[in-house]
Design a protein around this motif. Structure first.
Motif, PDB file in Angstrom:
ATOM      1  N   GLY A   8      12.032 -13.474  -0.950  1.00 53.66           N
ATOM      2  CA  GLY A   8      10.894 -14.544  -1.240  1.00 53.66           C
ATOM      3  C   GLY A   8       9.346 -13.748  -0.817  1.00 53.66           C
ATOM      4  O   GLY A   8       8.313 -14.329  -0.885  1.00 53.66           O
ATOM      5  N   LEU A  13       3.600 -16.725   1.990  1.00 54.63           N
ATOM      6  CA  LEU A  13       3.497 -16.043   3.151  1.00 54.63           C
ATOM      7  C   LEU A  13       4.041 -14.488   3.043  1.00 54.63           C
ATOM      8  O   LEU A  13       3.686 -13.664   3.320  1.00 54.63           O
ATOM      9  CB  LEU A  13       4.404 -16.758   4.031  1.00 54.63           C
ATOM     10  N   GLY A  14       5.353 -14.571   2.029  1.00 51.68           N
ATOM     11  CA  GLY A  14       6.068 -13.282   1.952  1.00 51.68           C
ATOM     12  C   GLY A  14       5.065 -12.272   1.560  1.00 51.68           C
ATOM     13  O   GLY A  14       5.196 -11.110   1.890  1.00 51.68           O
ATOM     14  N   THR A  33      14.276 -10.904  -4.806  1.00 53.19           N
ATOM     15  CA  THR A  33      13.471 -11.657  -5.887  1.00 53.19           C
ATOM     16  C   THR A  33      14.698 -12.293  -6.724  1.00 53.19           C
ATOM     17  O   THR A  33      15.628 -11.748  -7.137  1.00 53.19           O
ATOM     18  CB  THR A  33      12.444 -11.241  -6.409  1.00 53.19           C
ATOM     19  N   TYR A  53      20.776 -15.678  -5.339  1.00 59.11           N
ATOM     20  CA  TYR A  53      20.936 -16.485  -4.237  1.00 59.11           C
ATOM     21  C   TYR A  53      22.120 -17.645  -4.144  1.00 59.11           C
ATOM     22  O   TYR A  53      22.493 -18.196  -3.047  1.00 59.11           O
ATOM     23  CB  TYR A  53      19.759 -17.321  -3.921  1.00 59.11           C
ATOM     24  N   ASN A 104      10.943 -20.227   8.747  1.00 59.28           N
ATOM     25  CA  ASN A 104      10.436 -21.319   9.829  1.00 59.28           C
ATOM     26  C   ASN A 104       8.821 -21.270   9.731  1.00 59.28           C
ATOM     27  O   ASN A 104       8.363 -22.056   8.823  1.00 59.28           O
ATOM     28  CB  ASN A 104      11.017 -21.282  10.932  1.00 59.28           C
ATOM     29  N   LYS A 124      15.723 -26.363   8.162  1.00 55.79           N
ATOM     30  CA  LYS A 124      15.501 -25.432   9.232  1.00 55.79           C
ATOM     31  C   LYS A 124      16.825 -25.416  10.194  1.00 55.79           C
ATOM     32  O   LYS A 124      16.922 -24.501  10.732  1.00 55.79           O
ATOM     33  CB  LYS A 124      13.950 -25.458   9.640  1.00 55.79           C
ATOM     34  N   GLY A 144       2.364 -22.678  13.987  1.00 52.39           N
ATOM     35  CA  GLY A 144       1.607 -23.749  13.650  1.00 52.39           C
ATOM     36  C   GLY A 144       1.031 -23.993  12.340  1.00 52.39           C
ATOM     37  O   GLY A 144       1.911 -23.585  11.356  1.00 52.39           O
TER      38      GLY A 144
HETATM   39  N1  LIG Z   1       3.037 -23.520   8.523  1.00 52.97           N
HETATM   40  C1  LIG Z   1       2.379 -23.894   7.559  1.00 52.97           C
HETATM   41  O1  LIG Z   1       1.095 -24.054   7.529  1.00 52.97           O
HETATM   42  C2  LIG Z   1       3.318 -23.422   6.383  1.00 52.97           C
HETATM   43  C3  LIG Z   1       2.889 -23.797   5.199  1.00 52.97           C
HETATM   44  C4  LIG Z   1       3.685 -23.307   3.809  1.00 52.97           C
HETATM   45  C5  LIG Z   1       4.807 -22.772   4.024  1.00 52.97           C
HETATM   46  N2  LIG Z   1       5.368 -22.334   5.368  1.00 52.97           N
HETATM   47  C6  LIG Z   1       6.501 -21.571   5.471  1.00 52.97           C
HETATM   48  O2  LIG Z   1       6.194 -20.272   5.265  1.00 52.97           O
HETATM   49  C7  LIG Z   1       7.528 -19.975   4.464  1.00 52.97           C
HETATM   50  C8  LIG Z   1       7.133 -19.311   3.020  1.00 52.97           C
HETATM   51  O3  LIG Z   1       6.551 -20.559   2.181  1.00 52.97           O
HETATM   52  P1  LIG Z   1       5.637 -20.194   1.222  1.00 52.97           P
HETATM   53  O4  LIG Z   1       4.717 -21.498   0.660  1.00 52.97           O
HETATM   54  O5  LIG Z   1       5.110 -18.657   1.166  1.00 52.97           O
HETATM   55  O6  LIG Z   1       6.741 -20.028  -0.062  1.00 52.97           O
HETATM   56  P2  LIG Z   1       6.666 -20.091  -1.653  1.00 52.97           P
HETATM   57  O7  LIG Z   1       5.469 -19.352  -1.961  1.00 52.97           O
HETATM   58  O8  LIG Z   1       6.699 -21.533  -2.191  1.00 52.97           O
HETATM   59  O9  LIG Z   1       8.058 -19.385  -2.117  1.00 52.97           O
HETATM   60  C9  LIG Z   1       8.253 -17.969  -1.776  1.00 52.97           C
HETATM   61  C10 LIG Z   1       9.312 -17.422  -2.518  1.00 52.97           C
HETATM   62  O10 LIG Z   1      10.465 -18.166  -2.533  1.00 52.97           O
HETATM   63  C11 LIG Z   1      11.217 -17.933  -3.868  1.00 52.97           C
HETATM   64  N3  LIG Z   1      11.665 -19.199  -4.368  1.00 52.97           N
HETATM   65  C12 LIG Z   1      11.018 -20.211  -4.740  1.00 52.97           C
HETATM   66  N4  LIG Z   1      11.880 -21.365  -5.065  1.00 52.97           N
HETATM   67  C13 LIG Z   1      13.187 -20.836  -4.675  1.00 52.97           C
HETATM   68  C14 LIG Z   1      14.423 -21.451  -4.769  1.00 52.97           C
HETATM   69  N5  LIG Z   1      14.718 -22.856  -5.414  1.00 52.97           N
HETATM   70  N6  LIG Z   1      15.412 -20.637  -4.753  1.00 52.97           N
HETATM   71  C15 LIG Z   1      15.159 -19.371  -4.338  1.00 52.97           C
HETATM   72  N7  LIG Z   1      14.065 -18.916  -4.273  1.00 52.97           N
HETATM   73  C16 LIG Z   1      12.991 -19.598  -4.316  1.00 52.97           C
HETATM   74  C17 LIG Z   1      10.368 -17.279  -4.766  1.00 52.97           C
HETATM   75  O11 LIG Z   1      10.502 -16.095  -4.854  1.00 52.97           O
HETATM   76  P3  LIG Z   1      11.070 -15.268  -6.565  1.00 52.97           P
HETATM   77  O12 LIG Z   1      10.538 -16.259  -7.552  1.00 52.97           O
HETATM   78  O13 LIG Z   1      10.507 -13.928  -6.463  1.00 52.97           O
HETATM   79  O14 LIG Z   1      12.466 -15.524  -6.281  1.00 52.97           O
HETATM   80  C18 LIG Z   1       8.861 -17.547  -4.339  1.00 52.97           C
HETATM   81  O15 LIG Z   1       8.035 -16.481  -4.354  1.00 52.97           O
HETATM   82  C19 LIG Z   1       8.478 -21.333   4.563  1.00 52.97           C
HETATM   83  O16 LIG Z   1       9.292 -20.809   5.755  1.00 52.97           O
HETATM   84  C20 LIG Z   1       7.710 -22.447   4.671  1.00 52.97           C
HETATM   85  O17 LIG Z   1       8.303 -23.397   5.488  1.00 52.97           O
HETATM   86  C21 LIG Z   1       4.550 -22.963   6.535  1.00 52.97           C
END
Ligand SMILES: NC(=O)c1ccc[n+]([C@@H]2O[C@H](COP(=O)([O-])OP(=O)(O)OC[C@H]3O[C@@H](n4cnc5c(N)ncnc54)[C@H](OP(=O)(O)O)[C@@H]3O)[C@@H](O)[C@H]2O)c1
Length: 313
Positions: A8, A13-14, A33, A53, A104, A124, A144
């Motif tokens: 991801g 975040l990634g 990806t 996946y 997480n 989670k 957080g």
């Molecule tokens: N603490 C906070 O405020 C907060 C806020 C947001 C997120 N988070 C956490 O941060 C982490 C990442 O979140 P994010 O918002 O960065 O994620 P994101 O950008 O929505 O998704 C990350 C990557 O996951 C892959 N993906 C999306 N849907 C998928 C699916 N159905 N099956 C497989 N792969 C999929 C995509 O990669 P590809 O298209 O390249 O495969 C996407 O670029 C998570 O653990 C989330 O819980 C925390």
């Protein structure tokens, strides 16, 4: 150099983690990806590996073929935890893979956080149960709420813009509860620097806490008002209202409302409101990664908002 794969890593975040690890130059970085992404490769200068996946066997082969030692999972697991569970199983089976950081990056969830309208908490927990059973070394990173939401679009971030409680572009706030309970906010690029430091640490604890800054909603609102020199249009949502699954939507919520069934967005956001109000985001730990790596200084809310909004007031 050991090989670190960010599942991801094209996402919010990634990508912050990938760019930070790339710049550290201590590990070979790969992005897992669903589809090879030449534009991302050209922009970021990191190789992408297409994976399936849905197949543990093919994931295991991808990890072994690329000699992946550590998997950092930053997949979007809001609705469906299976891609991550398959990654954990594959990493456990892979001869080269020893370490795993699950998706997480929030707060530890209590039992009352497990609600039907927001499956993320249970997802989670399932990941942690799978990791506990595995032979992998793992750590959950608790940081957080991401601070990015209060600096976008002026601060570098790859997250989707949205906001909780305070919507700075529209100078509007809907504070859950009293607004006097502290919460931890951390910038994604600070989380990424701690991930980089963790990769060099010999032993991991199951929980790793990162404290960017700690403020109450009322303090964040006051800072936002001072920095923008504007009085925000502010309402407070009572605990009783939040418990009914109701809350005041902010202008930034309206574009995403269409993605939810009627009232579902309010149910999810009001649940977050209750978690903020009961202190779930006020992280505490005997020892944090900030203590372990004091050379990493995190962004503070006031400076962050000043940099983002100071010039546009
Ligand atoms: N603490 C906070 O405020 C907060 C806020 C947001 C997120 N988070 C956490 O941060 C982490 C990442 O979140 P994010 O918002 O960065 O994620 P994101 O950008 O929505 O998704 C990350 C990557 O996951 C892959 N993906 C999306 N849907 C998928 C699916 N159905 N099956 C497989 N792969 C999929 C995509 O990669 P590809 O298209 O390249 O495969 C996407 O670029 C998570 O653990 C989330 O819980 C925390």
């Amino acid at each position: 150099m050991t090989v670190v794969a960010v599942a991801g890593g094209t996402g919010g975040l990634g990508r912050a983690i990938v760019e930070t690890l790339r710049d550290l130059q201590k590990h070979e970085i790969l992005v897992l990806t669903r589809k090879v992404n030449p534009i991302f490769e050209a922009e970021v200068g990191v190789r992408t590996v297409a994976v399936d996946y849905t197949s543990v066997d093919s994931l295991k082969t991808s990890l072994e073929d690329n000699k992946v030692h550590t998997v950092i999972c930053t997949l979007n697991v809001m609705e469906n935890g299976d891609p991550q569970l398959n990654c954990i199983q594959a990493a456990d089976l892979s001869k080269s893979t020893k370490r795993f950081i699950p998706a997480n990056f929030g707060v530890p969830h209590k039992n009352e956080h497990v609600i039907d309208s927001f499956p993320n908490a249970i997802i989670k927990r399932q990941a942690n149960a799978a990791l506990e059973k595995s032979s992998l070394e793992y750590t959950n990173i608790y940081n957080g709420l991401f601070m990015d939401y209060y600096g976008m679009p002026h601060i570098k971030s790859y997250l989707q813009p949205t906001s909780m409680a305070i919507d700075i572009p529209s100078r509007t706030a809907a504070i859950p509860g009293s607004g006097d309970v502290p919460l931890v906010l951390t910038y994604t690029f600070d989380v990424a620097r701690f991930v980089g430091a963790l990769l060099g640490q010999e032993k991991w604890d199951v929980e790793s806490y990162v404290i960017g800054d700690r403020v109450t909603w009322n303090q964040l609102l006051q800072i936002a008002e001072e920095v923008t020199e504007t009085k925000f249009n502010t309402t407070y949502d009572s605990v009783e209202k939040l418990k009914r699954g109701e809350m005041t939507l902010l202008p930034s919520h309206l574009p995403v409302r269409a993605l939810f069934q009627d009232g579902q967005l309010e149910t999810v956001l009001s649940a977050f409101g209750l978690w903020f109000n009961d202190g779930a985001y006020n992280l505490t730990a005997d020892r944090t990664l900030n203590d372990t790596f004091p050379e990493i200084k995190t962004r503070k809310v006031r400076d962050f908002l000043q940099e983002a909004w100071g010039a546009s007031k």
